[in-house]
Motif scaffolding. Structure first.
Motif: not given
Length: 416
Positions: A193-212
């Motif tokens: 999960l840690q790389p997913l967190i980092e990707q979410a911060r960098s914009g490298g992962l698409e997910a809704g802004p209200a998702t957990a």
């Protein structure tokens, strides 16, 4: 001041591991006191049970969570740096993130996803002679909560991630192989999960802004700083893992349906009794038997002195069975919840007090709703047989479960 009664063993850790859930309740009865001292993990520990004990335990003026949780639980069940180890305003601020994520709409969404995934699973189960219901439910819950949370998870990866979440839960109260498997699973899950967190911060992962996933990635603590990405992963796991842990309540509920066939018939048509049944399952079968805190500063309570720094353990399982609040406390009687007004300190399966201000689990309503979904599925949407197996629950095993995981056979959709 009177000395707090003391357990007769010089070191009670082995007794706790051997007795499990009833450890505190049975000693309270033997010592004729709802508070006693015992040496656990080489530390003097005050053990308490009952509503008044719960009120004290969740009062942050006297008790804190910092340095209270045994290291073995931090390395397995809850992780390091997460909300469970915080106190005061830091805890309330972090807790608001979970309350925001687990609002009424979110609970309904996860429940609906779970119902959809479960319906598909019934079709798959038809083609198999037998299934282990617990493992299958854990797959359903892992799939559903990751979809809701915005965590990408392919069908090929699902079994591996489910197993990691389950191992953290199952090994939390274990020793030896179970414990080390849980530690390994914790490391692997955080590394997932840690790389997913980092990707979410960098914009490298698409997910809704209200998702957990996105909310945990962008949460800022009181100092205005983003969480360390590993801590953010821990908090995301604090949403995924407890949702999968509801599988224990679901299996307990399935066992009660098996033990009380009249309730299977009643729940097929009586919506009003789904929640009382779910609540009684949660009362009788507390997921974990105890919770821990430490004395903030020395204080006196009911003629006893609590020294600063002393570890305190609250008996969750025994408090839920306190005969001063529950008639026939060991009997399974869902009717007791039909007109229940609620008491935040006598029913403490998922903590006591106000979830917004204290240490009661913000996911409690989600656990109730997921259990209700399961009860509807088991009574209204599928038929099944239960082959011969050992369904006894060993209360020395923490968390407790039937060793077979509840094997069922001849699964088929229930004709509407």
């Amino acid at each position: 001041m009177t000395d707090i009664p003391r357990d007769e063993h010089l070191e009670s850790s082995l007794a706790l591991l051997g007795e499990g859930y009833p450890f505190i309740r049975d000693r309270c009865r033997r010592l004729h006191s709802n508070v006693f001292q015992a040496r656990l993990l080489m530390q003097n520990t005050v053990c308490m049970s009952g509503e008044e004990a719960a009120r004290l335990f969740y009062d942050e003026r006297y008790l804190q969570r910092e340095k209270a949780m045994p290291r073995m639980l931090k390395k397995t069940l809850i992780g390091e740096g997460g909300v469970q180890g915080l106190d005061g305003e830091a805890h309330r601020h972090r807790k608001r993130m979970f309350l925001q994520l687990l609002d009424t709409a979110a609970v309904e969404e996860v429940a609906q996803l779970t119902e959809q995934v479960w319906r598909r699973a019934i079709g798959e189960w038809q083609a198999r002679s037998e299934i282990e219901l617990m493992s299958e439910v854990q797959t359903i819950l892992a799939d559903s909560v990751c979809r809701w949370a915005g965590v990408p998870l392919s069908s090929a990866e699902l079994p591996e991630r489910r197993n990691q979440l389950v191992a953290m839960i199952d090994g939390a109260g274990g020793i030896g192989a179970r414990h080390w498997a849980a530690r390994k699973a914790r490391r692997e899950a955080e590394a997932w999960l840690q790389p997913l967190i980092e990707q979410a911060r960098s914009g490298g992962l698409e997910a809704g802004p209200a998702t957990a996933l996105m909310v945990a990635a962008h949460h800022r603590d009181l100092d205005g700083a983003l969480l360390d990405s590993r801590v953010a992963a821990v908090e995301l796991l604090n949403l995924l893992r407890p949702t999968v842990a509801v599988s224990y309540f679901i299996i307990y509920g399935a066992l009660e349906l098996l033990a009380h066939p009249r309730w299977r018939a009643r729940l097929r048509s009586d919506d009003a009794m789904l929640e009382p049944f779910a609540q009684e399952v949660r009362r009788i079968h507390a997921f974990f038997p105890f919770s821990a805190a430490r004395v903030r500063e020395g204080f006196d309570w009911r003629g006893y002195h609590f020294a600063a720094g002393t570890r305190v353990m609250l008996d969750l399982w025994g408090t839920n069975r306190d005969p001063s609040h529950w008639s026939e406390p060991d009997a399974f009687q869902p009717e007791r919840f039909k007109n229940w007004q609620g008491n935040a300190f006598s029913f403490v399966t998922q903590g006591g007090g106000d979830p917004a201000e204290g240490h009661r689990c913000p996911g409690e309503q989600l656990a109730i709703e997921l259990l209700k979904v399961a009860l509807r599925m088991l009574t209204r949407e599928m038929e099944y047989a239960v082959p011969a197996q050992d369904l006894r629950i060993d209360l020395s095993r923490m968390p407790a479960k039937p060793e077979s995981g509840l094997v069922i056979s001849d699964v088929r959709p229930l004709a509407g």
